[in-house]
Design a protein around this motif. Structure first.
Motif, PDB file in Angstrom:
ATOM      1  N   THR A 229       0.815  -1.219   0.000  1.00 51.57           N
ATOM      2  CA  THR A 229       0.000   0.000   0.000  1.00 51.57           C
ATOM      3  C   THR A 229       0.846   1.265   0.000  1.00 51.57           C
ATOM      4  O   THR A 229       1.997   1.259   0.446  1.00 51.57           O
ATOM      5  CB  THR A 229      -0.923   0.017   1.229  1.00 51.57           C
ATOM      6  OG1 THR A 229      -1.868   1.074   1.089  1.00 51.57           O
ATOM      7  CG2 THR A 229      -0.133   0.198   2.514  1.00 51.57           C
ATOM      8  N   ARG A 230       0.242   2.349  -0.486  1.00 49.23           N
ATOM      9  CA  ARG A 230       0.889   3.654  -0.445  1.00 49.23           C
ATOM     10  C   ARG A 230       0.149   4.648   0.456  1.00 49.23           C
ATOM     11  O   ARG A 230       0.767   5.366   1.220  1.00 49.23           O
ATOM     12  CB  ARG A 230       0.979   4.245  -1.860  1.00 49.23           C
ATOM     13  CG  ARG A 230       1.862   3.484  -2.816  1.00 49.23           C
ATOM     14  CD  ARG A 230       2.140   4.280  -4.092  1.00 49.23           C
ATOM     15  NE  ARG A 230       0.910   4.684  -4.766  1.00 49.23           N
ATOM     16  CZ  ARG A 230       0.288   3.969  -5.702  1.00 49.23           C
ATOM     17  NH1 ARG A 230       0.781   2.782  -6.054  1.00 49.23           N
ATOM     18  NH2 ARG A 230      -0.797   4.406  -6.285  1.00 49.23           N
ATOM     19  N   LYS A 231      -1.186   4.678   0.354  1.00 44.23           N
ATOM     20  CA  LYS A 231      -1.941   5.725   1.049  1.00 44.23           C
ATOM     21  C   LYS A 231      -2.803   5.211   2.191  1.00 44.23           C
ATOM     22  O   LYS A 231      -2.984   5.911   3.192  1.00 44.23           O
ATOM     23  CB  LYS A 231      -2.834   6.472   0.049  1.00 44.23           C
ATOM     24  CG  LYS A 231      -2.077   7.247  -1.007  1.00 44.23           C
ATOM     25  CD  LYS A 231      -3.042   7.964  -1.951  1.00 44.23           C
ATOM     26  CE  LYS A 231      -2.301   8.748  -3.031  1.00 44.23           C
ATOM     27  NZ  LYS A 231      -3.257   9.403  -3.976  1.00 44.23           N
ATOM     28  N   ALA A 232      -3.382   4.022   2.042  1.00 42.66           N
ATOM     29  CA  ALA A 232      -4.315   3.537   3.067  1.00 42.66           C
ATOM     30  C   ALA A 232      -4.261   2.020   3.136  1.00 42.66           C
ATOM     31  O   ALA A 232      -4.262   1.338   2.113  1.00 42.66           O
ATOM     32  CB  ALA A 232      -5.740   4.001   2.767  1.00 42.66           C
ATOM     33  N   LEU A 233      -4.236   1.503   4.368  1.00 42.94           N
ATOM     34  CA  LEU A 233      -4.237   0.064   4.610  1.00 42.94           C
ATOM     35  C   LEU A 233      -5.390  -0.275   5.535  1.00 42.94           C
ATOM     36  O   LEU A 233      -5.515   0.301   6.621  1.00 42.94           O
ATOM     37  CB  LEU A 233      -2.917  -0.382   5.243  1.00 42.94           C
ATOM     38  CG  LEU A 233      -2.829  -1.843   5.684  1.00 42.94           C
ATOM     39  CD1 LEU A 233      -2.920  -2.774   4.470  1.00 42.94           C
ATOM     40  CD2 LEU A 233      -1.529  -2.101   6.456  1.00 42.94           C
ATOM     41  N   HIS A 234      -6.259  -1.194   5.102  1.00 43.61           N
ATOM     42  CA  HIS A 234      -7.397  -1.636   5.909  1.00 43.61           C
ATOM     43  C   HIS A 234      -7.223  -3.116   6.238  1.00 43.61           C
ATOM     44  O   HIS A 234      -7.113  -3.955   5.337  1.00 43.61           O
ATOM     45  CB  HIS A 234      -8.709  -1.425   5.144  1.00 43.61           C
ATOM     46  CG  HIS A 234      -9.043   0.023   4.931  1.00 43.61           C
ATOM     47  ND1 HIS A 234      -9.726   0.774   5.847  1.00 43.61           N
ATOM     48  CD2 HIS A 234      -8.758   0.861   3.888  1.00 43.61           C
ATOM     49  CE1 HIS A 234      -9.877   2.014   5.395  1.00 43.61           C
ATOM     50  NE2 HIS A 234      -9.289   2.087   4.211  1.00 43.61           N
ATOM     51  N   LEU A 235      -7.215  -3.426   7.515  1.00 41.97           N
ATOM     52  CA  LEU A 235      -7.068  -4.795   8.004  1.00 41.97           C
ATOM     53  C   LEU A 235      -8.375  -5.214   8.656  1.00 41.97           C
ATOM     54  O   LEU A 235      -8.895  -4.505   9.518  1.00 41.97           O
ATOM     55  CB  LEU A 235      -5.925  -4.869   9.019  1.00 41.97           C
ATOM     56  CG  LEU A 235      -4.574  -4.344   8.525  1.00 41.97           C
ATOM     57  CD1 LEU A 235      -3.662  -4.004   9.692  1.00 41.97           C
ATOM     58  CD2 LEU A 235      -3.919  -5.371   7.621  1.00 41.97           C
ATOM     59  N   ILE A 236      -8.926  -6.357   8.242  1.00 45.67           N
ATOM     60  CA  ILE A 236     -10.228  -6.800   8.747  1.00 45.67           C
ATOM     61  C   ILE A 236     -10.043  -8.065   9.577  1.00 45.67           C
ATOM     62  O   ILE A 236      -9.605  -9.095   9.067  1.00 45.67           O
ATOM     63  CB  ILE A 236     -11.222  -7.064   7.599  1.00 45.67           C
ATOM     64  CG1 ILE A 236     -11.344  -5.825   6.711  1.00 45.67           C
ATOM     65  CG2 ILE A 236     -12.582  -7.459   8.159  1.00 45.67           C
ATOM     66  CD1 ILE A 236     -12.212  -6.043   5.474  1.00 45.67           C
ATOM     67  N   SER A 237     -10.369  -7.961  10.871  1.00 49.23           N
ATOM     68  CA  SER A 237     -10.266  -9.105  11.768  1.00 49.23           C
ATOM     69  C   SER A 237     -11.614  -9.309  12.455  1.00 49.23           C
ATOM     70  O   SER A 237     -12.611  -8.669  12.110  1.00 49.23           O
ATOM     71  CB  SER A 237      -9.150  -8.872  12.794  1.00 49.23           C
ATOM     72  OG  SER A 237      -8.966 -10.019  13.599  1.00 49.23           O
TER      73      SER A 237
END
Length: 763
Positions: free
Chosen positions: A625-633
């Protein structure tokens, strides 16, 4: 080897280069191994290194640059030409391993060491056709029907096995054992030898043979070792973490004693083990075999900000098989947002993310967004949601969920139980009958199954009556039992008006569907992938709250929409393995839960090695990623998770999200040269302290303790049993874990009851 290094020439280096990059560019004439983190600008650094060496007077004809594949070679050629523009320098040749291997192969033919071969290299189609013929001839009779139905899977398995034997240089028998295939697939060993015999009889070679044949010839003929070695002064190899045994051996032979070799890579990004790559080549083997090389690093990333760097560092530092290199976001790198979503449903979380990032217009430009999965089955409910809401998307492989055989089989079941048979032509009913009799397979030979399918297709209703009226005494016991069960469940589900998700559950339980899938699958992973596809569809349909007929109408509309040519890009759906070397503005990683990340190991797997491999996979995904990282747990819970796939991943604790977010946000917004200390709300970690020291910041805060972890008990390295005392967790599978107690005794325990007997010992 040259006795004198050419006199150095002055080289004006660009101001944007870091001190690490300058040190690599101007390094002396010696072996070196460079650890380069994701997004570190290694391509530019290597190009400037070559320019520096050329300006020192090194002969470009005695310089060899090796790239992993053709795409990497083209990119590097472009960068080198850009760096050396108007310099008047003659540039060295940049090759791939396979191009170099083919050149050697042709030379060995001329020298009489290898027989000639057809210039027409075997195509994938030709190899697949031979693999198909050999599979049908050599596989046991019990697999004959499954092979006919699932030609693609068996052909891919055979061709993959052939390639793996050639890249690892291990005997076919050893490769078979290491892959963990069931004994009924042992025919693959004979298939490899038969394929090689056919290939040599026809004087044909494959892409893999471009390396395999010349390297084996060099290995077996000392005169060839003298012929190919010591012809180069300098060799530079990129992406060395992806190197396999045959590539490493070829490099050793070509380098000889003369060449000084530089290898560049990142052991933390070794994720192609299934192709024979191993971290040990860059971690140990190179240093052992190339005279204690100079060790250098590119530790600054220009791709992502402090928050992602801190997440990735915390995660990967749990691995022992790595170089102790901490990745830092360069001061010029823009901030990257990170978000940890605690959601019970991945698909709903993905929709919320897409809605938030594109405004109310969900059909906005999503071309620079990627959703990355551990396995394809995770994509099923997400893809169906995107289809239903007409959100544009792309799939990196295949046609998508609706065209999988599992979804087609469930659709056939719904058509049978919802009473729609009478509206279908006989050819369509025949296809439905075939699908139903294989879901799960009823145990008939293919000719018998086809005969029964044609019999059922002659009727427009009441298939259950036809099945229950069969002469079960004339059938084999297993087939009789399965057909009786199928007839009974179709009778029970006739006119079923409840939610369709419940219908699928009842059917699966009554027919032992999942055991049927497992019994025919090539590997444990293949079986779980197919079962998870069924679960994914059921989960999606559960959210619709429709009956069988309503589900059919909905799925038909989705299938028609999926078949239409979609204009534009849309969000990318892909597996992590397919994305190394790529990057996007926004990356979404669902499935941070036990079973997916980390993927559940088999009982015979080395648990530590599997976990290290899975950490590397997540590390690669996060650093795309460059701008945004979304992690779903999953939501946190103090209750034990019995099914192994609902609780949060152990990696969520390991990457220390709160600290990464708090400290990273502060670094993004601090006033330069003024803010030198921070008191953290989140627990302080050794990794956080090391990162702070590099940034010239003093961190204060309470230390992170194991007791504060919310991971399941068996994720802790040491446990206290109420009877047996202190022990170390040494292995685990889906349902149990093994503990080595201080008494020396090793015992297995069920995860289901672990909370009753175990506790975490005090620090």
């Amino acid at each position: 080897m040259p006795t004198n290094t050419p006199e150095p020439h002055t080289l004006d280096l660009p101001d944007f280069l870091t001190d690490e990059q300058r040190a690599i560019i101007t390094a002396g004439y010696e072996h070196s191994v460079i650890t380069a983190v994701a997004g570190s600008g290694k391509t530019s650094t290597l190009a400037w290194r070559i320019r520096y060496l050329l300006q020192q007077g090194h002969d470009p004809a005695r310089m060899l640059v090796l790239m992993f594949n053709r795409s990497a070679r083209v990119d590097f050629e472009r960068k080198l030409q850009e760096v050396c523009h108007q310099s008047g320098l003659v540039l060295p040749e940049i090759r791939t391993y396979h191009a170099m291997g083919l050149r050697l192969y042709k030379r060995f033919v001329r020298e009489g060491y290898l027989p000639g071969f057809s210039e027409k290299i075997l195509t994938e189609q030709e190899i697949s056709f031979q693999a198909w013929l050999l599979t049908r001839r050599l596989a046991p009779e019990e697999l004959a029907d499954e092979i006919k139905r699932n030609k693609k899977d068996f052909v891919e398995t055979a061709t993959g096995f052939i390639d793996l034997v050639k890249t690892t240089l291990s005997p076919a028998e050893m490769v078979f054992e290491e892959l963990g295939y069931s004994q009924k697939h042992r025919y693959l060993i004979d298939l490899f030898h038969s394929f090689e015999q056919w290939r040599k009889e026809h004087s044909r070679i494959s892409f893999a043979d471009m390396l395999y044949e010349p390297v084996m010839a060099i290995h077996q003929n000392p005169p060839l070792q003298r012929l190919v070695g010591n012809k180069m002064d300098l060799i530079l190899v990129d992406e060395y973490q992806d190197t396999n045994e045959i590539q490493h051996l070829l490099l050793r032979y070509v380098a000889g004693d003369r060449a000084r070799v530089t290898v560049v890579g990142d052991p933390d990004q070794t994720i192609y083990e299934f192709r024979g790559a191993k971290p040990e080549f860059i971690l140990k083997r190179f240093s052992d075999e190339f005279e204690s090389p100079l060790e250098q690093t590119l530790s600054y990333t220009f791709r992502y900000g402090h928050r992602v760097a801190l997440l990735a560092n915390h995660l990967i530092c749990h691995n022992s098989g790595r170089k102790d290199v901490l990745c830092h976001s360069h001061p010029s790198t823009p901030a990257t947002e990170i978000t940890l979503h605690r959601a019970a449903n991945d698909a709903e979380a993905v929709l919320q993310i897409l809605g938030r990032e594109t405004g109310d217009d969900l059909s906005g430009n999503l071309a620079d967004t990627a959703i990355l999965f551990r396995v394809w089955s995770q994509s099923v409910p997400i893809e169906l949601k995107l289809l239903a809401l007409q959100i544009p998307y792309r799939i990196d492989a295949g046609k998508g969920a609706l065209f999988s055989r599992e979804v087609q089989a469930i659709t056939a079941l719904l058509k049978v139980v919802s009473g729609t048979l009478e509206r279908l032509p006989e050819d369509d009913r025949l296809e439905l009958a075939r699908l139903l009799l294989r879901f799960p397979h009823v145990g008939l030979k293919e000719s018998e199954l086809e005969q029964l399918a044609r019999f059922l297709a002659g009727f427009t209703s009441a298939w259950h009556e036809r099945l229950l009226a069969l002469d079960f005494g004339a059938l084999a016991p297993m087939a009789a039992r399965k057909l009786r069960k199928l007839g009974e469940i179709l009778q029970q589900l006739r006119g079923y008006s409840g939610p369709v998700a419940g219908l699928i559950t009842v059917y699966a339980e009554h027919t032992d569907l999942y055991e049927g899938v497992r019994s025919l699958a090539l590997t444990h992973d293949t079986a779980e992938e197919r079962i998870d596809t069924i679960h994914g569809l059921r989960e999606y349909l559960k959210g619709l709250d429709v009956d069988a007929e309503g589900a059919l109408v909905h799925l038909k509309a989705l299938r028609q929409q999926a078949s239409e040519k979609r204009a534009g890009g849309g969000v990318l759906l892909s597996t992590i393995h397919r994305t190394k070397g790529l990057e996007w503005s926004r990356v979404i990683i669902p499935g941070l839960q036990e079973k997916y990340l980390p993927h559940s190991p088999r009982a015979q797997d080395n648990t530590r090695e599997i976990l290290e491999s899975e950490r590397r996979l997540l590390y690669v995904a996060m650093t795309r990623t460059r701008k945004a990282l979304h992690l779903i747990s999953r939501p946190e819970s103090n209750q034990p998770h019995l099914d192994g796939d609902q609780g949060p991943s152990r990696f969520v604790d390991e990457f220390c999200f709160d600290l990464a977010n708090e400290f990273g946000h502060w670094l993004d917004n601090r006033a330069p040269d003024t803010d030198r200390s921070l008191k953290l709300e989140a627990p302080l970690t050794p990794v956080g302290s090391r990162y702070a020291a590099q940034e010239g910041v003093a961190l204060e805060g309470r230390a992170l303790t194991i007791a504060g972890s919310k991971s399941p008990l068996w994720h802790q390295p040491r446990l206290n049993h109420s009877i047996f005392g202190i022990g170390s967790v040494i292995a685990e599978d889906e349902s149990s874990f093994e503990v080595h107690f201080s008494s020396g005794e090793k015992m297995n325990f069920s995860k289901k009851s672990a909370h009753l007997y175990f506790s975490i010992p005090s620090p």
